[in-house]
Design an enzyme around this catalytic site. Structure first.
Site, PDB file in Angstrom:
ATOM      1  N   PRO A   1     -15.181  -0.078  -1.554  1.00 51.83           N
ATOM      2  CG  PRO A   1     -16.940  -0.299  -0.026  1.00 51.83           C
ATOM      3  CD  PRO A   1     -16.338  -0.925  -1.239  1.00 51.83           C
ATOM      4  CG  ASP A   2     -11.975   4.955   1.365  1.00 47.72           C
ATOM      5  OD1 ASP A   2     -13.142   5.005   1.805  1.00 47.72           O
ATOM      6  OD2 ASP A   2     -11.326   5.989   1.112  1.00 47.72           O
ATOM      7  CG  PHE A   3     -11.190   0.858   6.296  1.00 46.61           C
ATOM      8  CD1 PHE A   3     -11.989  -0.042   5.604  1.00 46.61           C
ATOM      9  CD2 PHE A   3     -10.174   0.359   7.098  1.00 46.61           C
ATOM     10  CE1 PHE A   3     -11.773  -1.419   5.699  1.00 46.61           C
ATOM     11  CE2 PHE A   3      -9.952  -1.001   7.209  1.00 46.61           C
ATOM     12  CZ  PHE A   3     -10.739  -1.893   6.503  1.00 46.61           C
ATOM     13  NE  ARG A   4      -8.749   5.292   9.427  1.00 47.00           N
ATOM     14  CZ  ARG A   4      -8.200   4.101   9.215  1.00 47.00           C
ATOM     15  NH1 ARG A   4      -7.929   3.714   7.970  1.00 47.00           N
ATOM     16  NH2 ARG A   4      -7.921   3.300  10.215  1.00 47.00           N
TER      17      ARG A   4
ATOM     18  CG  ASN B   1      -5.350  -1.680  -1.097  1.00 47.81           C
ATOM     19  OD1 ASN B   1      -5.589  -1.078  -0.051  1.00 47.81           O
ATOM     20  ND2 ASN B   1      -5.279  -1.090  -2.273  1.00 47.81           N
TER      21      ASN B   1
ATOM     22  CG  ASP C   1      -7.716  -4.992  -3.753  1.00 50.27           C
ATOM     23  OD1 ASP C   1      -6.593  -5.227  -4.233  1.00 50.27           O
ATOM     24  OD2 ASP C   1      -8.141  -3.827  -3.570  1.00 50.27           O
TER      25      ASP C   1
ATOM     26  CG  HIS D   1      -2.709  -4.319   6.479  1.00 52.91           C
ATOM     27  ND1 HIS D   1      -3.269  -3.085   6.269  1.00 52.91           N
ATOM     28  CD2 HIS D   1      -1.680  -4.104   7.337  1.00 52.91           C
ATOM     29  CE1 HIS D   1      -2.609  -2.165   6.960  1.00 52.91           C
ATOM     30  NE2 HIS D   1      -1.637  -2.757   7.605  1.00 52.91           N
TER      31      HIS D   1
ATOM     32  CB  CYS E   1     -13.380 -24.810  12.976  1.00 62.06           C
ATOM     33  SG  CYS E   1     -11.978 -25.872  12.684  1.00 62.06           S
TER      34      CYS E   1
ATOM     35  CB  CYS F   1     -12.229 -26.974  16.395  1.00 66.45           C
ATOM     36  SG  CYS F   1     -11.643 -25.272  16.417  1.00 66.45           S
TER      37      CYS F   1
ATOM     38  N   GLY G   1      -3.306   6.678  -2.449  1.00 62.42           N
ATOM     39  CA  GLY G   1      -4.580   6.130  -1.977  1.00 62.42           C
ATOM     40  C   GLY G   1      -4.592   5.640  -0.550  1.00 62.42           C
TER      41      GLY G   1
ATOM     42  CG  ASN H   1      -4.557  10.025  -0.771  1.00 59.54           C
ATOM     43  OD1 ASN H   1      -5.006   8.962  -1.198  1.00 59.54           O
ATOM     44  ND2 ASN H   1      -4.784  10.457   0.460  1.00 59.54           N
TER      45      ASN H   1
HETATM   46  P1  CNA Z   1      -8.329   4.592   4.330  1.00 58.46           P
HETATM   47  O1  CNA Z   1      -7.945   4.948   5.697  1.00 58.46           O
HETATM   48  O2  CNA Z   1      -9.773   4.310   4.066  1.00 58.46           O
HETATM   49  O3  CNA Z   1      -7.829   5.780   3.387  1.00 58.46           O
HETATM   50  C1  CNA Z   1      -8.074   5.802   2.017  1.00 58.46           C
HETATM   51  C2  CNA Z   1      -7.416   7.043   1.447  1.00 58.46           C
HETATM   52  O4  CNA Z   1      -7.561   7.029   0.042  1.00 58.46           O
HETATM   53  C3  CNA Z   1      -8.033   8.346   1.947  1.00 58.46           C
HETATM   54  O5  CNA Z   1      -7.007   9.285   2.177  1.00 58.46           O
HETATM   55  C4  CNA Z   1      -8.912   8.782   0.770  1.00 58.46           C
HETATM   56  O6  CNA Z   1      -9.033  10.188   0.680  1.00 58.46           O
HETATM   57  C5  CNA Z   1      -8.133   8.256  -0.390  1.00 58.46           C
HETATM   58  N1  CNA Z   1      -8.949   7.937  -1.560  1.00 58.46           N
HETATM   59  C6  CNA Z   1     -10.131   7.274  -1.614  1.00 58.46           C
HETATM   60  N2  CNA Z   1     -10.540   7.140  -2.890  1.00 58.46           N
HETATM   61  C7  CNA Z   1      -9.591   7.729  -3.659  1.00 58.46           C
HETATM   62  C8  CNA Z   1      -9.446   7.942  -5.054  1.00 58.46           C
HETATM   63  N3  CNA Z   1     -10.335   7.478  -5.941  1.00 58.46           N
HETATM   64  N4  CNA Z   1      -8.366   8.613  -5.482  1.00 58.46           N
HETATM   65  C9  CNA Z   1      -7.429   9.093  -4.605  1.00 58.46           C
HETATM   66  N5  CNA Z   1      -7.522   8.919  -3.285  1.00 58.46           N
HETATM   67  C10 CNA Z   1      -8.584   8.253  -2.809  1.00 58.46           C
HETATM   68  O7  CNA Z   1      -7.501   3.320   3.804  1.00 58.46           O
HETATM   69  P2  CNA Z   1      -5.964   2.968   4.027  1.00 58.46           P
HETATM   70  O8  CNA Z   1      -5.616   2.000   2.976  1.00 58.46           O
HETATM   71  O9  CNA Z   1      -5.132   4.154   4.256  1.00 58.46           O
HETATM   72  O10 CNA Z   1      -6.041   2.201   5.426  1.00 58.46           O
HETATM   73  C11 CNA Z   1      -5.459   1.005   5.615  1.00 58.46           C
HETATM   74  C12 CNA Z   1      -6.487  -0.138   5.724  1.00 58.46           C
HETATM   75  C13 CNA Z   1      -7.610  -0.058   4.749  1.00 58.46           C
HETATM   76  C14 CNA Z   1      -5.814  -1.419   5.381  1.00 58.46           C
HETATM   77  O11 CNA Z   1      -5.809  -2.249   6.494  1.00 58.46           O
HETATM   78  C15 CNA Z   1      -6.612  -2.078   4.262  1.00 58.46           C
HETATM   79  O12 CNA Z   1      -6.677  -3.471   4.391  1.00 58.46           O
HETATM   80  C16 CNA Z   1      -7.942  -1.488   4.373  1.00 58.46           C
HETATM   81  N6  CNA Z   1      -8.788  -1.560   3.177  1.00 58.46           N
HETATM   82  C17 CNA Z   1      -8.409  -2.236   2.055  1.00 58.46           C
HETATM   83  C18 CNA Z   1      -9.246  -2.302   0.953  1.00 58.46           C
HETATM   84  C19 CNA Z   1      -8.812  -3.057  -0.279  1.00 58.46           C
HETATM   85  O13 CNA Z   1      -8.116  -4.048  -0.172  1.00 58.46           O
HETATM   86  N7  CNA Z   1      -9.205  -2.592  -1.461  1.00 58.46           N
HETATM   87  C20 CNA Z   1     -10.491  -1.660   0.986  1.00 58.46           C
HETATM   88  C21 CNA Z   1     -10.857  -0.983   2.172  1.00 58.46           C
HETATM   89  C22 CNA Z   1      -9.988  -0.931   3.238  1.00 58.46           C
END
Ligand code: CNA
Length: 280
Positions: A45-48, A119, A121, A138, A170, A175, A211, A236
């Site tokens: 899952p993403d964050f936002r 990301n 991952d 990151h 740790c 520690c 993304g 996106n």
């Molecule tokens: P975010 O803020 O959650 O934004 C994600 C963006 O991607 C949004 O604009 C969504 O609309 C868009 N989105 C989601 N799914 C899709 C899809 N299938 N197709 C097209 N667009 C999509 O995440 P950001 O990466 O902008 O924010 C940065 C953070 C999120 C970083 O610090 C990451 O480490 C962190 N993060 C990373 C992971 C990972 O490594 N896979 C997962 C979740 C969060």
């Protein structure tokens, strides 16, 4: 009647006009900025994103703000919430998405100048993008260390703690620091190479943003570091940052795996992209 007003406006870019410039070697150095949206179809899952994003699912933890869970000052006194959700964040053996495969194809065709990924991952490298072409802005959750004394901590014990939802501590004598994955939390500095690698951006002749919500600095400024008139492509679910505001911008809104398919078709690489993805 008045004669028509002469126009000097250049025709707008389209994904096909950008693809044509790549095919005719007018574009050869592509910088890409990616975020969590390119990994959601792999099951992370993403964050936002409302409802499915991690931030909307943190309500039961009653944090000062959703970001607190990844803030270093909060983690240093309360690591428990992070470990309560760590399982959802910990990279396992997930398959890279079609979007990752597209990045690997750009690299294979010697068109990827550099990839800035937010990301953690590691799926870009799993898909075949060479590590020297990637900056994990990151961090990359491959290792972990004590948040106090910085001692390394074994992978197998980390995996066990994450599965159980426990905070690992740790192992060094005297520690009591909580173990922290080697990812950049809010309040921590970015990898040293960041300042060096951003110097590659003005050399590029195309920027692709995929993304990401462009809400986290300093990556959220990368797409503004291009030379004048350099086209930018947004792939996106939603509009973000200032993408779409410049004359040369092209936005493919929707799922990014579909967006890269459309781009690959325009490039005549549709079958090659699918074949590469099936192999990873
Ligand atoms: P975010 O803020 O959650 O934004 C994600 C963006 O991607 C949004 O604009 C969504 O609309 C868009 N989105 C989601 N799914 C899709 C899809 N299938 N197709 C097209 N667009 C999509 O995440 P950001 O990466 O902008 O924010 C940065 C953070 C999120 C970083 O610090 C990451 O480490 C962190 N993060 C990373 C992971 C990972 O490594 N896979 C997962 C979740 C969060």
């Amino acid at each position: 009647s008045n004669p028509p007003i002469p126009t000097t406006a250049k025709p707008k870019n389209t994904i096909q006009s950008i693809a044509d410039r790549i095919k005719t070697n007018q574009i050869t150095r592509i910088i890409v900025l990616t975020g969590a949206g390119i990994s959601t179809s792999a099951g992370i899952p993403d964050f936002r994103t409302p409802k499915t994003g991690l931030y909307d699912r943190l309500a039961p933890l009653k944090l000062p703000s959703p970001e607190s869970i990844f803030h270093i000052s909060y983690f240093s006194h309360s690591p428990e919430p992070f470990y309560a959700i760590a399982q959802a964040r910990h990279p396992t053996t997930l398959k890279p998405t079609l979007s990752h495969a597209f990045l690997a194809l750009l690299a294979k065709k010697n068109l990827l100048h550099f990839l800035f990924t937010q990301n953690i991952d590691g799926l870009e490298e799993d898909a075949g993008v060479p590590a020297e072409k990637i900056l994990w802005t990151h961090g990359n959750w491959k290792d972990q260390h004590c948040s106090k004394c910085k001692s390394a901590y074994p992978d197998n014990m980390m995996r066990k703690a994450i599965r159980a939802g426990d905070v690992p501590y740790c192992l060094a004598p005297k520690c009591d620091g909580a173990i922290k994955p080697d990812v950049v939390f809010f309040g921590e500095s970015l990898p040293e190479e960041f300042d060096e690698k951003v110097k590659l951006i003005p050399e590029a002749d195309l920027m692709i943003v995929m993304g990401t919500s462009l809400r986290v600095a300093p990556c959220s400024g990368i797409q503004r570091m291009m030379g004048p008139g350099v086209p930018r492509v947004l792939i996106n679910m939603e509009r973000c940052g200032d993408m779409g505001s410049q004359d040369g911008d092209v936005c493919i809104l929707g799922d990014c795996d579909e967006g890269v398919s459309e781009f690959a078709e325009a490039l005549g690489w549709g079958d090659e992209l699918k074949a590469l993805w099936e192999e990873v």
